[in-house]
Design a protein around this motif. Structure first.
Motif, PDB file in Angstrom:
ATOM      1  N   TYR A  57      -7.359  -1.546  -1.868  1.00 13.12           N
ATOM      2  CA  TYR A  57      -6.046  -0.987  -2.222  1.00 13.12           C
ATOM      3  C   TYR A  57      -5.884   0.433  -1.667  1.00 13.12           C
ATOM      4  O   TYR A  57      -4.847   0.775  -1.109  1.00 13.12           O
ATOM      5  N   ASP A  58      -6.926   1.241  -1.858  1.00 14.26           N
ATOM      6  CA  ASP A  58      -6.816   2.644  -1.444  1.00 14.26           C
ATOM      7  C   ASP A  58      -6.659   2.785   0.068  1.00 14.26           C
ATOM      8  O   ASP A  58      -5.881   3.599   0.548  1.00 14.26           O
ATOM      9  N   GLU A  59      -7.399   1.971   0.810  1.00 11.60           N
ATOM     10  CA  GLU A  59      -7.246   2.012   2.271  1.00 11.60           C
ATOM     11  C   GLU A  59      -5.827   1.602   2.656  1.00 11.60           C
ATOM     12  O   GLU A  59      -5.191   2.215   3.503  1.00 11.60           O
ATOM     13  N   MET A  60      -5.346   0.545   2.004  1.00 17.99           N
ATOM     14  CA  MET A  60      -3.995   0.069   2.288  1.00 17.99           C
ATOM     15  C   MET A  60      -2.972   1.170   2.032  1.00 17.99           C
ATOM     16  O   MET A  60      -2.042   1.359   2.817  1.00 17.99           O
ATOM     17  N   ARG A  86       4.889   0.892  -3.134  1.00 14.87           N
ATOM     18  CA  ARG A  86       4.879   0.891  -4.596  1.00 14.87           C
ATOM     19  C   ARG A  86       4.204  -0.367  -5.141  1.00 14.87           C
ATOM     20  O   ARG A  86       3.570  -0.330  -6.182  1.00 14.87           O
ATOM     21  N   SER A  87       4.380  -1.470  -4.431  1.00 13.54           N
ATOM     22  CA  SER A  87       3.798  -2.721  -4.925  1.00 13.54           C
ATOM     23  C   SER A  87       2.273  -2.700  -4.783  1.00 13.54           C
ATOM     24  O   SER A  87       1.562  -3.295  -5.583  1.00 13.54           O
ATOM     25  N   VAL A  88       1.775  -2.006  -3.768  1.00 13.16           N
ATOM     26  CA  VAL A  88       0.317  -1.897  -3.606  1.00 13.16           C
ATOM     27  C   VAL A  88      -0.257  -1.038  -4.737  1.00 13.16           C
ATOM     28  O   VAL A  88      -1.300  -1.350  -5.322  1.00 13.16           O
ATOM     29  N   VAL A 109      -4.264  -6.941  -9.249  1.00 14.08           N
ATOM     30  CA  VAL A 109      -3.731  -8.208  -8.727  1.00 14.08           C
ATOM     31  C   VAL A 109      -4.279  -8.431  -7.313  1.00 14.08           C
ATOM     32  O   VAL A 109      -4.202  -7.552  -6.467  1.00 14.08           O
ATOM     33  N   LYS A 110      -4.843  -9.607  -7.095  1.00 15.59           N
ATOM     34  CA  LYS A 110      -5.363  -9.966  -5.776  1.00 15.59           C
ATOM     35  C   LYS A 110      -4.182 -10.272  -4.854  1.00 15.59           C
ATOM     36  O   LYS A 110      -3.458 -11.233  -5.075  1.00 15.59           O
ATOM     37  N   LEU A 111      -4.006  -9.469  -3.826  1.00 18.94           N
ATOM     38  CA  LEU A 111      -2.812  -9.572  -2.972  1.00 18.94           C
ATOM     39  C   LEU A 111      -3.173 -10.148  -1.612  1.00 18.94           C
ATOM     40  O   LEU A 111      -4.143  -9.700  -0.994  1.00 18.94           O
ATOM     41  N   TYR A 112      -2.377 -11.080  -1.134  1.00 18.81           N
ATOM     42  CA  TYR A 112      -2.555 -11.550   0.241  1.00 18.81           C
ATOM     43  C   TYR A 112      -1.298 -11.237   1.040  1.00 18.81           C
ATOM     44  O   TYR A 112      -0.190 -11.505   0.561  1.00 18.81           O
ATOM     45  N   ALA A 113      -1.442 -10.674   2.229  1.00 23.74           N
ATOM     46  CA  ALA A 113      -0.313 -10.505   3.141  1.00 23.74           C
ATOM     47  C   ALA A 113      -0.416 -11.618   4.173  1.00 23.74           C
ATOM     48  O   ALA A 113      -1.414 -11.731   4.876  1.00 23.74           O
ATOM     49  N   LYS A 114       0.607 -12.480   4.226  1.00 25.40           N
ATOM     50  CA  LYS A 114       0.552 -13.645   5.118  1.00 25.40           C
ATOM     51  C   LYS A 114       1.889 -13.841   5.817  1.00 25.40           C
ATOM     52  O   LYS A 114       2.902 -13.286   5.398  1.00 25.40           O
ATOM     53  N   SER A 115       1.873 -14.690   6.849  1.00 24.87           N
ATOM     54  CA  SER A 115       3.124 -15.017   7.535  1.00 24.87           C
ATOM     55  C   SER A 115       3.620 -16.384   7.091  1.00 24.87           C
ATOM     56  O   SER A 115       2.835 -17.323   6.952  1.00 24.87           O
ATOM     57  N   ILE A 132      -5.855  -7.944   0.136  1.00 27.69           N
ATOM     58  CA  ILE A 132      -5.907  -6.553  -0.323  1.00 27.69           C
ATOM     59  C   ILE A 132      -6.417  -6.595  -1.749  1.00 27.69           C
ATOM     60  O   ILE A 132      -5.795  -7.197  -2.620  1.00 27.69           O
ATOM     61  N   THR A 133      -7.561  -5.965  -1.976  1.00 27.58           N
ATOM     62  CA  THR A 133      -8.216  -6.147  -3.262  1.00 27.58           C
ATOM     63  C   THR A 133      -9.036  -4.935  -3.666  1.00 27.58           C
ATOM     64  O   THR A 133      -9.012  -3.910  -3.002  1.00 27.58           O
TER      65      THR A 133
END
Ligand code: ASP
Ligand code: MG
Length: 401
Positions: free
Chosen positions: A196-199, A213-215, A223-229, A239-240
């Protein structure tokens, strides 16, 4: 699993694309997962609605703007639900209010205060696919509010948190977060995982992918976040929370920030309170100061340097001139940029900063300012060399491998 999927404006940009999203959601459902889908307005729609309002006045009431703008997401939510029903799936479309999202009163930039997930949970229990209009909630008085531009990402993360979802997937037309901007360095590589912090530090790389803000919220709620197409089946970027494996990687990415102007105050009276006065003046004018550098004073004088956004350069100059009598001189440069090297590996490895300085020196690039944090080294340099610096740093840390 319970999966929250969020589809951005381009992913639902026309009816064919909404159909494509319906197929993707259906596929996830077929795998046996429960799905809650959050949607943006169709691309261009929010801007079009703003344009309509501005036909009448350049200062429309924010409360009415929320009423207007929240409609874009409702259209997509309803259409996606209809598309799924047409395929034989049980789906229900909910507004922000129906999904239980309550915000504060800040129209057009509201903060989520609470979420009551009962309605969503009941629908899930009945076997329904739940579709939620993103970007909106209501305040305590029942007025519609919106969450700020790009706010559907925030809706998705907040709902994932409230539902204790296993993961939250954010779909756009980009398949993840890259080691740098591929327009500057074509050898940029997609990252599998990032903290998260790197993001947050690499925000500009994710700008088209994830709202900042969502990050922050994902980090807070874990929350385990995935950025996908939504246009490919590629893995995307996770992103975790930071883990030990991440530290093995020295540097995750390098970024260029062109929106910087430098101010240097020379021979400033070295007395208590001077920095407070200068930066209070800038803060009162809403000027966002980024890097600040002050060195040890000699003979009662010191030098103070800082950077401000490009657009605030002239304002900052005017404000600083009111301190004329307190210093020997000032120097302004709007032709600078900031390059930053980011990685959690820096916490446990030495030499990351030295490598950056060496690489820039080898290319004859002068460093005007340096600042560091636990996971970042930033350097202000002449804007002419910004892209060259990014390419050489990218190579020096082996990010192209
Ligand atoms: N439709 C809103 C916007 O364009 C919210 C979003 O898409 O996330 O900003
Ligand atoms: Mg977006």
């Amino acid at each position: 699993m319970l999966i929250v999927q969020k589809y951005g404006g381009t992913s639902v940009g026309d009816l064919e694309r909404i159909e494509n999203v319906a197929n993707r959601v259906a596929k996830t459902r077929e795998k046996g997962h429960n799905v809650v889908v959050v949607v943006s307005a169709m691309s261009g729609e929010t801007n079009k609605l703003i344009g309509y309002a501005e036909h009448f006045t350049s200062t429309p009431a924010k409360k009415e703007m929320d009423m207007l703008l929240s409609s874009g997401e409702r259209v997509t939510a309803a259409l996606l639900s209809i598309a799924l029903q047409a395929k034989g799936y049980d789906a229900v479309a909910l507004t922000g209010r129906q999904a239980g999202i309550v915000t504060d009163d800040t129209h057009t930039y509201a903060r989520i205060e609470s979420i009551d997930p009962t309605a969503m949970q009941n629908a899930i229990k009945e076997g329904k696919i739940v579709i939620v209009a993103g970007f909106q909630g209501i305040n305590k008085n029942g007025s519609v509010t919106t969450l700020g531009r790009g706010g559907s990402d925030l809706s998705a993360v907040a709902l994932a948190g409230a539902l204790k979802a296993d993961q939250c997937e954010i779909y756009s037309d980009v398949d993840g977060i890259y080691t740098t901007d591929p327009r500057i360095e074509p050898n940029a590589k997609k990252l599998d995982t990032i903290s998260y912090d790197e993001m947050l530090e690499l925000a500009s790389l994710g700008a088209k992918v994830l709202q900042n803000r969502s990050v922050e919220l994902a980090k807070k709620l874990n929350v385990k976040l995935y950025a996908k197409s939504s246009f490919s089946d590629n893995e995307g970027t996770l992103i975790t929370k930071e883990n030990n494996n991440m530290e093995a990687v020295l540097v995750s990415g390098v970024v260029l920030d062109k929106n910087q102007a430098r101010v240097t105050l020379r021979g400033v009276a070295d007395r208590p309170g001077i920095a407070a006065e200068i930066f209070t003046k800038l803060a009162d004018a809403n000027i966002n100061v980024d890097m600040i550098i002050q060195n040890m004073g000699t003979d009662g004088l010191t030098n103070l340097g800082f950077t401000v956004p490009h657009s605030e350069h002239e304002n900052a100059k005017k404000l600083m001139e009111t301190f004329d009598h307190e210093m020997e001189g000032m120097d302004f440069d709007e032709h600078v940029c900031k390059v930053s090297v980011v990685g959690v590996g820096m916490k446990s490895h030495s030499g990351v900063a030295a490598t950056a300085f060496t690489v820039l020196a080898q290319n004859n690039i002068n460093i005007q300012m340096i600042s560091t944090s636990e996971i970042k080294v930033s350097m202000v340099i002449d804007e002419k060399y910004g892209e060259l610096a990014i390419r050489t740093l990218h190579e020096a840390y082996g990010l192209d491998k």
